[in-house]
Scaffold this active site. Structure first.
Site, short mmCIF file in Angstrom:
data_model
loop_
_atom_site.label_atom_id
_atom_site.label_comp_id
_atom_site.label_asym_id
_atom_site.label_seq_id
_atom_site.Cartn_x
_atom_site.Cartn_y
_atom_site.Cartn_z
CE1 TYR A 175 6.38 -5.61 2.38
CE2 TYR A 175 4.98 -3.57 2.01
CZ TYR A 175 5.27 -4.79 1.87
OH TYR A 175 3.82 -5.54 1.72
CG ASP A 209 9.24 0.73 -3.79
OD1 ASP A 209 8.36 1.79 -4.06
OD2 ASP A 209 9.01 -0.11 -3.22
CE LYS A 227 2.00 2.72 0.94
NZ LYS A 227 3.36 2.13 1.20
C1 PLP Z 1 3.57 0.47 0.48
C2 PLP Z 1 4.59 0.40 -0.18
C3 PLP Z 1 4.62 -0.72 -1.07
C4 PLP Z 1 3.75 -1.93 -1.29
O1 PLP Z 1 2.47 -1.12 -1.92
P1 PLP Z 1 1.10 -1.87 -1.52
O2 PLP Z 1 0.06 -0.78 -2.18
O3 PLP Z 1 0.77 -1.71 0.02
O4 PLP Z 1 1.02 -2.94 -2.09
C5 PLP Z 1 5.83 -1.06 -1.87
N1 PLP Z 1 6.92 -0.11 -1.76
C6 PLP Z 1 6.94 0.72 -0.65
C7 PLP Z 1 8.28 1.66 -0.74
C8 PLP Z 1 5.89 0.81 -0.03
O5 PLP Z 1 6.02 1.86 1.13
#
Ligand code: PLP
Length: 448
Positions: A157, A252, A285
């Site tokens: 994601y 990511d 995060k």
């Molecule tokens: C949480 C997450 C996102 C999205 O971040 P948001 O702040 O919720 O938009 C993107 N990539 C990864 C790997 C994530 O865990």
């Protein structure tokens, strides 16, 4: 020991709304009653807990019930809730103004801190969410390479930008299908979706499309399909193929950054793959410490493609917000203390080993893994299947058993992620006693 509780418990003399009452009220004015779908407990059923407050490793719901929190706001709360240094930094920042729409020194400090901790990055841009950061990283990769195609992996994601809400088509030659209504098929026609950890598919995709690929985006430890590591040979080959074909490797690390290790998952692969580094990194995060803040970064050359220097447009009214940067900076300062991740990893391992032993004693097939302060566990349908290596294998684990376990734990005051495809998080505030309480709850839950 956790700090003594201030008396925030709702007084029984006051009219207290139950979680159920709040959920019903919420559903009248908010779709599904929530502002992000997973919070609605659809996967596990039941009533979501409305949280009134949190401190350290605990959250209290509207009914005054306490939970050991293994979600940590889905990752940001790596220090636990209400860390004094973070609260102080935020309170000071608030007093100086909430937002200016003009540059501040604190943005430089946070950028310097990120650049110092992540050797693959020379420059960063700050944004307000992981979605924005991943979306902007892709635009930058496309702008910098002059190519359109990208590869993503099933089960990873990267936020909810249109081009990334896509699932695999019927074959390698076909492009993906949108996973959300409202995303036109044309918007995902440049996105190729491959199985995670599948070297054969990866080779074939580069053979067929290498010269058109702008980038490959990957979660190095996929936390959005519970907890699945990209194998070392897979990551190594991915790096080689990207380099050979001139595609950018976008890592990511929104979830893994500063959580699985101080330098993120890329530092772990760097220990076993000589010279390994991604081209572009995405963070979120933990770097916001609980405030809306995320970032993407790469080399100075590539970042020079971004406006105002270059032709790739990207902007944000609240980007680099002074309160969010204060929160993120204070969090990173704590996380960067010597030994922080060793202690966090030790606590997380204690939890995972405790859960494994509880499952073994109960005769329940169970697999678990962890890295730093991130963990995952699975209920395989058959014993000795090993850890799932891709999304299909994760989704083939025993969902009904996971849901029963989730609720049995929640009833016992342990708040795990409410879906079998989500990772779990331990914070520096979790004590040995918290882990023991959790393992005891798991023993009781698995016996039931
Ligand atoms: C949480 C997450 C996102 C999205 O971040 P948001 O702040 O919720 O938009 C993107 N990539 C990864 C790997 C994530 O865990």
């Amino acid at each position: 020991m956790p700090p003594p509780l201030k008396n925030h418990r709702p007084s029984p003399l006051l009219a207290v709304s139950t979680n159920q009452q709040l959920f019903e009220r919420a559903q009248r004015v908010i779709p599904g009653g929530v502002n992000s779908p997973v919070r609605a407990f659809r996967a596990v059923g039941g009533t979501p807990r409305f949280i009134a407050r949190a401190q350290g490793a605990y959250m209290w719901d509207a009914e005054g019930r306490r939970y050991v929190d293994y979600i940590g706001s889905w990752g940001p709360m790596i220090l636990g809730h209400g860390h004094p240094a973070v609260l102080e930094a935020v309170q000071r920042a608030v007093a100086d103004g909430l937002s200016f729409g003009a540059p501040t020194e604190r943005e430089i400090e946070l950028a310097e801190a990120i650049v110092a901790l992540v050797p693959s990055i020379e420059q960063v841009r700050l944004v307000s969410s992981g979605t924005e950061a991943a979306m902007s990283a892709i635009r930058l990769a496309r702008g910098a390479t002059g190519r359109s195609m990208l590869i993503k992996f099933e089960g990873c994601y990267h936020g909810h930008a249109d081009a990334l809400l896509v699932k695999a088509g019927s074959g390698l030659a076909t492009f993906g299908h949108p996973t959300s209504a409202g995303v036109p098929a044309e918007v995902v026609q440049h996105t190729l979706v491959l199985e995670y950890n599948n070297l054969t598919q990866l080779e074939a995709a580069f053979d067929a499309h290498g010269a058109q690929l702008a980038c490959v985006i990957i979660e190095p430890i996929a936390g959005n399909m519970n907890f699945v590591r990209a194998s070392v040979p897979f990551m190594q080959r991915l790096r080689e193929l990207c380099t050979r074909h001139g595609a950018l490797l976008v890592m990511d690390e929104v979830m893994t950054g500063f959580r699985v290790a101080l330098g993120g998952a890329q530092s772990l692969y760097g220990q076993v793959i000589p010279g390994f580094r991604p081209d572009v990194s995405v963070f979120g995060k933990v770097i916001g410490g609980g405030m809306p803040l995320a970032a993407f970064g790469t080399t100075r050359d590539i970042m020079a493609q971004l406006a105002p220097l270059g032709p790739v447009y990207q902007a944000g009214t609240l980007s680099g917000n002074p309160v969010a940067t204060a929160c993120g900076l204070a969090t990173l300062r704590e996380v960067a203390r010597p030994g922080f991740h060793d202690a966090l990893a030790k606590r997380t391992r204690e939890l995972v080993q405790g859960l494994q032993s509880a499952a073994r004693d109960a005769g329940v097939p169970f697999e678990a893994d962890c890295e730093g302060g991130m963990f995952g566990f699975f209920f395989p349908r058959e014993p000795d299947q090993g850890l799932p290596q891709n999304y299909g294998a994760v989704m083939a684990t025993d969902g009904p058993r996971f849901n029963r376990f989730f609720h049995a734990m929640l009833d016992r005051g342990v708040y795990l992620a409410p879906a079998l495809y989500e990772a779990g998080f331990v914070s520096a505030a979790h004590t040995e006693a918290d882990v023991q309480t959790t393992v005891d709850a798991a023993r009781a839950a698995l016996a039931a």
